[in-house]
Motif scaffolding. Structure first.
Motif, PDB file in Angstrom:
ATOM      1  N   ALA A 198     -13.804  -3.335  -8.156  1.00 33.94           N
ATOM      2  CA  ALA A 198     -12.876  -3.887  -7.895  1.00 33.94           C
ATOM      3  C   ALA A 198     -12.114  -5.564  -6.940  1.00 33.94           C
ATOM      4  CB  ALA A 198     -11.393  -2.848  -7.252  1.00 33.94           C
ATOM      5  N   SER A 199     -11.340  -6.584  -7.106  1.00 34.75           N
ATOM      6  CA  SER A 199     -11.848  -7.497  -5.858  1.00 34.75           C
ATOM      7  C   SER A 199     -11.097  -6.622  -4.765  1.00 34.75           C
ATOM      8  CB  SER A 199     -11.472  -8.214  -5.767  1.00 34.75           C
ATOM      9  OG  SER A 199     -12.129  -9.055  -7.418  1.00 34.75           O
ATOM     10  N   PRO A 200     -11.829  -6.817  -3.550  1.00 36.23           N
ATOM     11  CA  PRO A 200     -11.257  -6.759  -1.881  1.00 36.23           C
ATOM     12  C   PRO A 200     -10.057  -7.535  -1.167  1.00 36.23           C
ATOM     13  CG  PRO A 200     -13.614  -7.402  -1.839  1.00 36.23           C
ATOM     14  CD  PRO A 200     -13.590  -7.496  -2.918  1.00 36.23           C
ATOM     15  N   THR A 201      -8.971  -8.481  -2.387  1.00 38.62           N
ATOM     16  CA  THR A 201      -8.550  -8.929  -2.157  1.00 38.62           C
ATOM     17  C   THR A 201      -7.397  -8.257  -2.405  1.00 38.62           C
ATOM     18  OG1 THR A 201      -9.114 -10.710  -3.558  1.00 38.62           O
ATOM     19  CG2 THR A 201      -9.710 -11.260  -1.552  1.00 38.62           C
ATOM     20  N   TRP A 202      -7.771  -7.764  -3.525  1.00 34.18           N
ATOM     21  CA  TRP A 202      -6.140  -6.733  -3.661  1.00 34.18           C
ATOM     22  C   TRP A 202      -6.324  -6.249  -3.148  1.00 34.18           C
ATOM     23  CZ3 TRP A 202      -9.207  -6.345  -9.281  1.00 34.18           C
ATOM     24  CH2 TRP A 202      -9.769  -7.308 -10.114  1.00 34.18           C
ATOM     25  N   PHE A 203      -7.244  -4.980  -3.393  1.00 30.64           N
ATOM     26  CA  PHE A 203      -6.305  -4.652  -2.034  1.00 30.64           C
ATOM     27  C   PHE A 203      -6.126  -4.152  -0.650  1.00 30.64           C
ATOM     28  CE2 PHE A 203     -10.208  -2.052  -3.688  1.00 30.64           C
ATOM     29  CZ  PHE A 203      -9.748  -1.045  -4.673  1.00 30.64           C
ATOM     30  N   ARG A 204      -6.206  -5.848  -0.210  1.00 21.55           N
ATOM     31  CA  ARG A 204      -6.084  -6.072   1.156  1.00 21.55           C
ATOM     32  C   ARG A 204      -4.029  -6.544   0.683  1.00 21.55           C
ATOM     33  NH1 ARG A 204     -11.152  -8.895   1.448  1.00 21.55           N
ATOM     34  NH2 ARG A 204     -12.034  -7.435   3.552  1.00 21.55           N
ATOM     35  N   GLN A 205      -3.894  -7.375  -0.171  1.00 23.87           N
ATOM     36  CA  GLN A 205      -2.956  -7.960  -0.857  1.00 23.87           C
ATOM     37  C   GLN A 205      -1.585  -6.645  -1.018  1.00 23.87           C
ATOM     38  OE1 GLN A 205      -3.905 -10.274  -3.997  1.00 23.87           O
ATOM     39  NE2 GLN A 205      -4.908 -11.541  -3.244  1.00 23.87           N
ATOM     40  N   LEU A 206      -2.532  -6.141  -1.592  1.00 22.16           N
ATOM     41  CA  LEU A 206      -1.686  -4.614  -1.519  1.00 22.16           C
ATOM     42  C   LEU A 206      -0.978  -3.357  -0.074  1.00 22.16           C
ATOM     43  CD1 LEU A 206      -2.374  -1.820  -4.427  1.00 22.16           C
ATOM     44  CD2 LEU A 206      -0.954  -2.931  -4.333  1.00 22.16           C
ATOM     45  N   HIS A 207      -2.188  -3.391   1.298  1.00 23.38           N
ATOM     46  CA  HIS A 207      -1.733  -3.255   2.074  1.00 23.38           C
ATOM     47  C   HIS A 207      -1.079  -4.070   3.180  1.00 23.38           C
ATOM     48  CE1 HIS A 207      -3.865  -2.306   6.365  1.00 23.38           C
ATOM     49  NE2 HIS A 207      -1.903  -1.360   6.207  1.00 23.38           N
ATOM     50  N   LEU A 208      -1.141  -5.651   2.897  1.00 22.92           N
ATOM     51  CA  LEU A 208      -0.028  -6.267   3.657  1.00 22.92           C
ATOM     52  C   LEU A 208       1.673  -6.375   2.693  1.00 22.92           C
ATOM     53  CD1 LEU A 208      -2.309  -9.776   3.405  1.00 22.92           C
ATOM     54  CD2 LEU A 208      -1.311  -8.052   5.429  1.00 22.92           C
ATOM     55  N   GLN A 209       1.706  -5.870   1.595  1.00 26.46           N
ATOM     56  CA  GLN A 209       3.187  -5.778   1.238  1.00 26.46           C
ATOM     57  C   GLN A 209       3.147  -4.514   1.909  1.00 26.46           C
ATOM     58  OE1 GLN A 209       2.650  -6.828  -3.611  1.00 26.46           O
ATOM     59  NE2 GLN A 209       0.668  -6.963  -3.063  1.00 26.46           N
ATOM     60  N   CYS A 210       2.323  -3.580   1.698  1.00 23.23           N
ATOM     61  CA  CYS A 210       3.496  -2.426   1.943  1.00 23.23           C
ATOM     62  C   CYS A 210       3.300  -2.795   3.420  1.00 23.23           C
ATOM     63  CB  CYS A 210       2.184  -0.742   1.869  1.00 23.23           C
ATOM     64  SG  CYS A 210       2.313  -1.106   0.197  1.00 23.23           S
ATOM     65  N   MET A 211       2.840  -3.082   4.556  1.00 23.44           N
ATOM     66  CA  MET A 211       3.050  -3.407   5.754  1.00 23.44           C
ATOM     67  C   MET A 211       4.437  -4.563   6.121  1.00 23.44           C
ATOM     68  SD  MET A 211      -0.488  -3.334   7.965  1.00 23.44           S
ATOM     69  CE  MET A 211      -1.123  -5.447   7.554  1.00 23.44           C
ATOM     70  N   GLU A 212       4.416  -4.780   4.814  1.00 17.83           N
ATOM     71  CA  GLU A 212       5.310  -6.130   5.154  1.00 17.83           C
ATOM     72  C   GLU A 212       6.883  -5.133   4.405  1.00 17.83           C
ATOM     73  OE1 GLU A 212       5.127  -9.095   2.565  1.00 17.83           O
ATOM     74  OE2 GLU A 212       3.241 -10.021   3.857  1.00 17.83           O
ATOM     75  N   HIS A 213       6.854  -4.360   3.982  1.00 17.46           N
ATOM     76  CA  HIS A 213       7.988  -3.718   2.985  1.00 17.46           C
ATOM     77  C   HIS A 213       8.011  -1.462   3.403  1.00 17.46           C
ATOM     78  CE1 HIS A 213       8.297  -6.805  -0.380  1.00 17.46           C
ATOM     79  NE2 HIS A 213       9.433  -6.093   0.188  1.00 17.46           N
ATOM     80  N   GLU A 214       7.078  -2.088   4.294  1.00 20.60           N
ATOM     81  CA  GLU A 214       7.003  -0.048   5.593  1.00 20.60           C
ATOM     82  C   GLU A 214       7.358   0.413   4.803  1.00 20.60           C
ATOM     83  OE1 GLU A 214      10.599  -0.422   8.186  1.00 20.60           O
ATOM     84  OE2 GLU A 214       9.388  -2.217   9.285  1.00 20.60           O
ATOM     85  N   VAL A 215       6.608   0.698   3.323  1.00 22.20           N
ATOM     86  CA  VAL A 215       6.037   1.882   2.320  1.00 22.20           C
ATOM     87  C   VAL A 215       4.460   2.230   2.892  1.00 22.20           C
ATOM     88  CG1 VAL A 215       5.519   2.354  -0.225  1.00 22.20           C
ATOM     89  CG2 VAL A 215       7.222   0.468   0.428  1.00 22.20           C
ATOM     90  N   SER A 216       4.706   3.113   3.043  1.00 24.58           N
ATOM     91  CA  SER A 216       3.266   3.864   3.064  1.00 24.58           C
ATOM     92  C   SER A 216       2.390   3.638   2.529  1.00 24.58           C
ATOM     93  CB  SER A 216       3.573   5.696   2.935  1.00 24.58           C
ATOM     94  OG  SER A 216       4.273   6.232   4.046  1.00 24.58           O
TER      95      SER A 216
END
Length: 274
Positions: A198-216
């Motif tokens: 998997a591409s590391p940027t895929w995980f980083r992007q998911l993490h950022l989206q979760c932080m922005e929406h306050e999702v665990s």
């Protein structure tokens, strides 16, 4: 499998039966199918029989539930690691009904029902719009296509916790249309002899989206492949990920589960006592 699971995001696993049918790209290298074959169980495919279990097996969650009585603590049960409780077969209906009864009589356990078939979950459960408070419903979304197919069904179901398993993550995900109605995102790379990096940027992007929406957010693992920075590469198999990162095949244990130097073990707010 069973009590005290090694899966990082659950306490125990419970399987009402073994066996399933592959329905998506995430199923291509299914660990459960490989494990079943290893122990001599031919239970995968649309026409094969499923493996069922006796009363002693079904009593295990009742023991876990009793142990928690009066403690104020809760434990999570991943159901089912070797099957899909919403596989649409009529021979599974009586076992499904027995599972619903077990869930209802074990209120100290949070039941994590992870399915690749959220489109039939409403039809195959018996709770209608009044799902038990101890049911968490999730679906697998390994790429954007599966997210757009599965999540409109998932977010419309009134489970107390709704979550996704983006594992194995096989492409970038934009979940902005769904995160307001999700409580938890689990993600990770693929493991096993035929694992795809998997591409590391895929995980980083998911993490950022979760932080922005306050999702665990829970990063379960890199899988068999990890970024190659700082790793001694001779005699190691390498492959370039889709984002250009050089990935090294280390094996699941050596690859670890730190993302940018941190371990992400997020749990939904609703994991607190009911």
């Amino acid at each position: 499998m069973g009590e005290n699971s090694k899966i990082e995001w659950t306490t125990h696993t419970f399987n009402p039966w073994w066996g399933c049918v592959k329905v998506s790209e995430a199923c291509k290298h299914c660990y459960a199918e490989a494990w079943a074959k290893r122990v001599g169980q031919k239970v995968w495919g649309p026409t094969t029989h499923r493996r069922f279990f006796g009363d002693a097996h079904w009593k295990q969650p009742e023991t876990w539930n009793r142990r928690l009585e009066g403690t104020g603590q809760r434990e999570r049960v991943f159901c089912a690691s070797m099957a899909d409780v919403f596989e649409d077969r009529r021979d599974l209906d009586p076992h499904r009904a027995r599972l619903w009864s077990l869930i209802e009589t074990t209120p100290n356990l949070d039941w994590l029902l992870l399915t690749k078939r959220p489109d039939v979950a409403t039809r195959l459960n018996r709770w209608g719009t009044n799902w038990p408070a101890n049911v968490w419903l999730g679906t697998t979304v390994e790429n954007q296509q599966r997210a757009d197919e599965n999540l409109p069904h998932l977010v419309g179901i009134p489970a107390r916790v709704r979550f996704i398993s983006a594992e194995p993550l096989l492409g970038p995900l934009n979940l902005s249309a769904y995160l307001e109605r999700l409580d938890w995102v689990i993600t990770g790379g693929e493991s096993g002899p035929k694992a795809r990096p998997a591409s590391p940027t895929w995980f980083r992007q998911l993490h950022l989206q979760c932080m922005e929406h306050e999702v665990s957010f829970h990063f379960k693992q890199w899988g068999d492949w990890a970024p190659g920075d700082g790793i001694n590469l001779p005699h190691r198999r390498t492959q370039q990920a889709h984002d250009g990162t050089l990935m090294v095949r280390l094996g699941k244990k050596a690859a670890g589960r730190e993302l940018d130097g941190a371990t992400h073990d997020g749990l939904p707010e609703s994991s607190r006592a009911i």
